[in-house]
Motif scaffolding. Structure first.
Motif, PDB file in Angstrom:
ATOM      1  N   PRO A 150     -20.513 -20.626 -20.766  1.00 19.38           N
ATOM      2  CA  PRO A 150     -21.025 -21.845 -20.137  1.00 19.38           C
ATOM      3  C   PRO A 150     -20.851 -21.858 -18.615  1.00 19.38           C
ATOM      4  CG  PRO A 150     -19.008 -22.314 -21.356  1.00 19.38           C
ATOM      5  CD  PRO A 150     -19.385 -20.898 -21.663  1.00 19.38           C
TER       6      PRO A 150
ATOM      7  N   ALA B 254     -29.508 -18.850 -18.032  1.00 20.96           N
ATOM      8  CA  ALA B 254     -28.193 -19.274 -18.498  1.00 20.96           C
ATOM      9  C   ALA B 254     -27.610 -18.174 -19.380  1.00 20.96           C
ATOM     10  CB  ALA B 254     -28.316 -20.577 -19.282  1.00 20.96           C
ATOM     11  N   ASP B 255     -26.313 -17.943 -19.238  1.00 23.36           N
ATOM     12  CA  ASP B 255     -25.626 -16.997 -20.111  1.00 23.36           C
ATOM     13  C   ASP B 255     -25.216 -17.777 -21.359  1.00 23.36           C
ATOM     14  OD1 ASP B 255     -23.885 -15.294 -21.447  1.00 23.36           O
ATOM     15  OD2 ASP B 255     -23.075 -14.449 -19.594  1.00 23.36           O
ATOM     16  N   GLN B 256     -25.862 -17.477 -22.465  1.00 24.41           N
ATOM     17  CA  GLN B 256     -25.622 -18.232 -23.698  1.00 24.41           C
ATOM     18  C   GLN B 256     -24.185 -18.063 -24.207  1.00 24.41           C
ATOM     19  OE1 GLN B 256     -27.905 -20.393 -24.654  1.00 24.41           O
ATOM     20  NE2 GLN B 256     -29.230 -19.636 -23.037  1.00 24.41           N
TER      21      GLN B 256
ATOM     22  N   GLN C 107     -24.565 -26.207 -16.587  1.00 24.38           N
ATOM     23  CA  GLN C 107     -25.110 -24.856 -16.513  1.00 24.38           C
ATOM     24  C   GLN C 107     -26.556 -24.840 -16.020  1.00 24.38           C
ATOM     25  OE1 GLN C 107     -25.209 -22.497 -20.136  1.00 24.38           O
ATOM     26  NE2 GLN C 107     -24.525 -20.705 -18.989  1.00 24.38           N
ATOM     27  N   THR C 108     -27.332 -25.838 -16.406  1.00 25.34           N
ATOM     28  CA  THR C 108     -28.715 -25.914 -15.942  1.00 25.34           C
ATOM     29  C   THR C 108     -28.760 -26.063 -14.423  1.00 25.34           C
ATOM     30  OG1 THR C 108     -29.365 -26.921 -18.027  1.00 25.34           O
ATOM     31  CG2 THR C 108     -30.899 -27.160 -16.192  1.00 25.34           C
TER      32      THR C 108
END
Length: 114
Positions: A39, A34-36, A9-10
């Motif tokens: 993922p 990032a969408d917590q 994701q990073t």
């Protein structure tokens, strides 16, 4: 998701942060987070250029390595939430969604399964 995506994701956030400005209007700025909750997703905050003072928040989730689902989360004018159903906001939203899809296509080189 049809095809499994094994993507950090990073790395996804960094790729979007680098690529998205190329697809926006001159003077627009974007922040990618990032969408917590997802993922395979990113959150996009776009500040419209010029004197409009509009900002848009989108949730962008990968359906598969080639396609994203884009949802408008919020629109603000000078920091205040505004009605998303006005013609000008609908037009701007449609424009940004198209740019986001174009960016996702360009990023297919990193999202496709190896």
């Amino acid at each position: 998701m049809n095809e499994e995506m094994n993507l950090d994701q990073t790395m996804l956030v960094n790729a979007w942060q680098q690529q998205l400005p190329e697809y926006l209007n001159p003077g627009d700025s974007a922040q990618v987070l990032a969408d917590q909750a997802d993922p395979h997703g990113v959150r996009l905050h776009i500040e419209a250029a010029g004197h409009q003072l509009y900002s848009f928040d989108f949730q962008c989730s990968y359906v598969d390595p080639r396609e994203v689902r884009v949802d408008l989360v919020d629109v603000e004018l000078a920091g205040q939430t505004v009605d998303e159903n006005t013609e000008v906001i609908q037009e701007l939203t449609k424009d940004y969604v198209r740019h986001i899809h174009e960016c996702a296509q360009a990023l297919h080189k990193i999202t496709k399964p190896s």
